[in-house]
Motif scaffolding. Structure first.
Motif, PDB file in Angstrom:
ATOM      1  N   ASN A 123      -4.999  -6.450  -1.227  1.00 11.66           N
ATOM      2  CA  ASN A 123      -5.703  -7.540  -0.539  1.00 11.66           C
ATOM      3  C   ASN A 123      -4.760  -8.661  -0.093  1.00 11.66           C
ATOM      4  OD1 ASN A 123      -8.357  -6.516  -0.582  1.00 11.66           O
ATOM      5  ND2 ASN A 123      -8.612  -7.166  -2.705  1.00 11.66           N
ATOM      6  N   VAL A 124      -3.542  -8.298   0.316  1.00 12.09           N
ATOM      7  CA  VAL A 124      -2.561  -9.315   0.683  1.00 12.09           C
ATOM      8  C   VAL A 124      -3.016 -10.140   1.886  1.00 12.09           C
ATOM      9  CG1 VAL A 124      -1.249  -7.768   2.209  1.00 12.09           C
ATOM     10  CG2 VAL A 124      -0.092  -9.708   1.095  1.00 12.09           C
ATOM     11  N   SER A 125      -3.833  -9.544   2.766  1.00 11.06           N
ATOM     12  CA  SER A 125      -4.252 -10.268   3.966  1.00 11.06           C
ATOM     13  C   SER A 125      -5.253 -11.365   3.660  1.00 11.06           C
ATOM     14  CB  SER A 125      -4.858  -9.304   4.985  1.00 11.06           C
ATOM     15  OG  SER A 125      -6.120  -8.834   4.561  1.00 11.06           O
ATOM     16  N   ILE A 127      -4.619 -15.276   7.587  1.00 10.07           N
ATOM     17  CA  ILE A 127      -3.950 -14.119   8.180  1.00 10.07           C
ATOM     18  C   ILE A 127      -4.964 -13.056   8.593  1.00 10.07           C
ATOM     19  CG2 ILE A 127      -2.401 -12.167   7.717  1.00 10.07           C
ATOM     20  CD1 ILE A 127      -0.753 -13.971   5.954  1.00 10.07           C
ATOM     21  N   HIS A 128      -5.958 -12.810   7.748  1.00  8.87           N
ATOM     22  CA  HIS A 128      -6.867 -11.680   7.959  1.00  8.87           C
ATOM     23  C   HIS A 128      -7.587 -11.749   9.293  1.00  8.87           C
ATOM     24  CE1 HIS A 128      -9.277  -8.255   6.728  1.00  8.87           C
ATOM     25  NE2 HIS A 128     -10.344  -8.891   7.146  1.00  8.87           N
ATOM     26  N   THR A 129      -8.073 -12.917   9.667  1.00 15.90           N
ATOM     27  CA  THR A 129      -8.849 -13.042  10.911  1.00 15.90           C
ATOM     28  C   THR A 129      -8.028 -13.583  12.069  1.00 15.90           C
ATOM     29  OG1 THR A 129      -9.615 -15.255  10.283  1.00 15.90           O
ATOM     30  CG2 THR A 129     -10.977 -13.396   9.616  1.00 15.90           C
ATOM     31  N   SER A 130      -6.729 -13.779  11.858  1.00 17.16           N
ATOM     32  CA  SER A 130      -5.883 -14.366  12.897  1.00 17.16           C
ATOM     33  C   SER A 130      -5.634 -13.387  14.039  1.00 17.16           C
ATOM     34  CB  SER A 130      -4.544 -14.798  12.297  1.00 17.16           C
ATOM     35  OG  SER A 130      -3.670 -15.275  13.301  1.00 17.16           O
ATOM     36  N   LEU A 145       3.018 -11.092   3.139  1.00 16.41           N
ATOM     37  CA  LEU A 145       2.585 -11.058   4.540  1.00 16.41           C
ATOM     38  C   LEU A 145       2.668 -12.453   5.139  1.00 16.41           C
ATOM     39  CD1 LEU A 145       1.329  -8.655   6.196  1.00 16.41           C
ATOM     40  CD2 LEU A 145      -0.899  -9.663   5.715  1.00 16.41           C
ATOM     41  N   LEU A 146       3.067 -12.517   6.404  1.00 18.42           N
ATOM     42  CA  LEU A 146       3.016 -13.756   7.154  1.00 18.42           C
ATOM     43  C   LEU A 146       2.828 -13.424   8.624  1.00 18.42           C
ATOM     44  CD1 LEU A 146       6.636 -15.248   7.410  1.00 18.42           C
ATOM     45  CD2 LEU A 146       6.166 -13.023   6.457  1.00 18.42           C
ATOM     46  N   LYS A 153      -5.114  -0.441   0.722  1.00 19.68           N
ATOM     47  CA  LYS A 153      -4.719  -1.325  -0.371  1.00 19.68           C
ATOM     48  C   LYS A 153      -4.429  -2.736   0.131  1.00 19.68           C
ATOM     49  CE  LYS A 153      -1.820  -1.622  -4.487  1.00 19.68           C
ATOM     50  NZ  LYS A 153      -0.808  -0.946  -5.323  1.00 19.68           N
ATOM     51  N   CYS A 154      -3.688  -2.844   1.226  1.00 24.00           N
ATOM     52  CA  CYS A 154      -3.417  -4.166   1.792  1.00 24.00           C
ATOM     53  C   CYS A 154      -4.673  -4.769   2.420  1.00 24.00           C
ATOM     54  CB  CYS A 154      -2.318  -4.078   2.845  1.00 24.00           C
ATOM     55  SG  CYS A 154      -0.682  -3.610   2.211  1.00 24.00           S
ATOM     56  N   ASN A 155      -5.622  -3.866   2.778  1.00 26.06           N
ATOM     57  CA  ASN A 155      -6.890  -4.271   3.399  1.00 26.06           C
ATOM     58  C   ASN A 155      -6.645  -4.967   4.724  1.00 26.06           C
ATOM     59  OD1 ASN A 155      -9.619  -4.420   3.687  1.00 26.06           O
ATOM     60  ND2 ASN A 155      -9.951  -6.006   2.157  1.00 26.06           N
ATOM     61  N   LEU A 156      -5.859  -4.297   5.579  1.00 32.27           N
ATOM     62  CA  LEU A 156      -5.466  -4.897   6.849  1.00 32.27           C
ATOM     63  C   LEU A 156      -5.008  -3.806   7.809  1.00 32.27           C
ATOM     64  CD1 LEU A 156      -4.811  -7.673   8.298  1.00 32.27           C
ATOM     65  CD2 LEU A 156      -2.475  -7.345   7.472  1.00 32.27           C
TER      66      LEU A 156
END
Length: 218
Positions: free
Chosen positions: A88-90, A101-104, A116-117, A70-73
């Motif tokens: 999809n919070v990321s 955030i997703h690719t960090s 998210l942070l 769900k968060c997709n991360l």
């Protein structure tokens, strides 16, 4: 450059152009300690792994992380079943540094509210604030701090003209709207006991009792 579209690489040692791979087919020099044949990522060994749902390589090791659908991360194993999911919070930027955030490569940190942070941004944020920068929910368990404020209020009574004053508040932690006693040190939510509240309007003083009107009898 889109790494996913890379099909050929050129060896810096022998100049041979060849299919993307970890080791040169001609001189056998290693292009990278880690190589992903999906991302075509060449890197030093950092316990990386490729996450298919994320679509990118992550720094592991793999067994310490799980992918939240769900968060997709990918998140740390200790958060499995122990965090609030936001779909999809990321795919949102970090609310502190405003970067992806997703690719960090910086590890993410999930707040109790589900936002998210980056972990390093969280460490900087808590020096000056205890609240989520997006929704103002408390960023960690504050029960111990609320108990200290309870003690301070008990030891610091308000002046007599304010002791009966009340005020309307909105709680940032449980979203309750309630009327509570006014105190300069904090306004405690009547629902969850949090002091993470916002005043909604001015002070309200109790109405004085109406004096009895004469009934006309001697």
């Amino acid at each position: 450059m889109d790494r996913f579209k890379v099909r050929e690489v050129q060896c810096c040692q022998c100049q041979t152009v060849q299919q993307a791979q970890q080791t040169c087919q001609q001189c056998h020099v290693q292009f990278g300690e880690y190589y992903c044949d999906i991302c075509h990522l060449f890197d030093k060994e950092k316990n990386q792994y490729h996450c298919q749902p994320c679509g990118i390589c992550r720094i592991g090791p793999r067994e310490k992380f799980f992918h939240c659908e769900k968060c997709n991360l990918c998140l740390a194993q200790n958060l499995q079943g122990n965090h609030k999911c936001v779909e999809n919070v990321s795919r949102q930027n970090c609310p502190v540094c405003m970067e992806d955030i997703h690719t960090s490569r910086n590890a993410p940190h999930v707040l109790p509210c589900g936002h998210l942070l980056h972990r390093i941004c969280f460490d900087v944020m808590v020096r000056t604030s205890y609240r989520c920068p997006l929704c103002m929910h408390s960023a960690w368990n504050m029960e111990g701090q609320w108990e200290l404020i309870d003690e301070e209020i008990a030891q610091s009574p308000m002046p007599s003209e304010y002791q009966a004053a009340t005020v309307k508040i909105i709680c940032n932690d449980c979203q309750a709207h309630c009327t509570v006693p006014f105190h300069i040190l904090g306004l405690k939510c009547g629902g969850c006991g949090s002091y993470n509240t916002a005043q909604d309007g001015g002070l309200m003083q109790p109405q004085p009792a109406n004096e009895a009107e004469p009934d006309g009898r001697d």
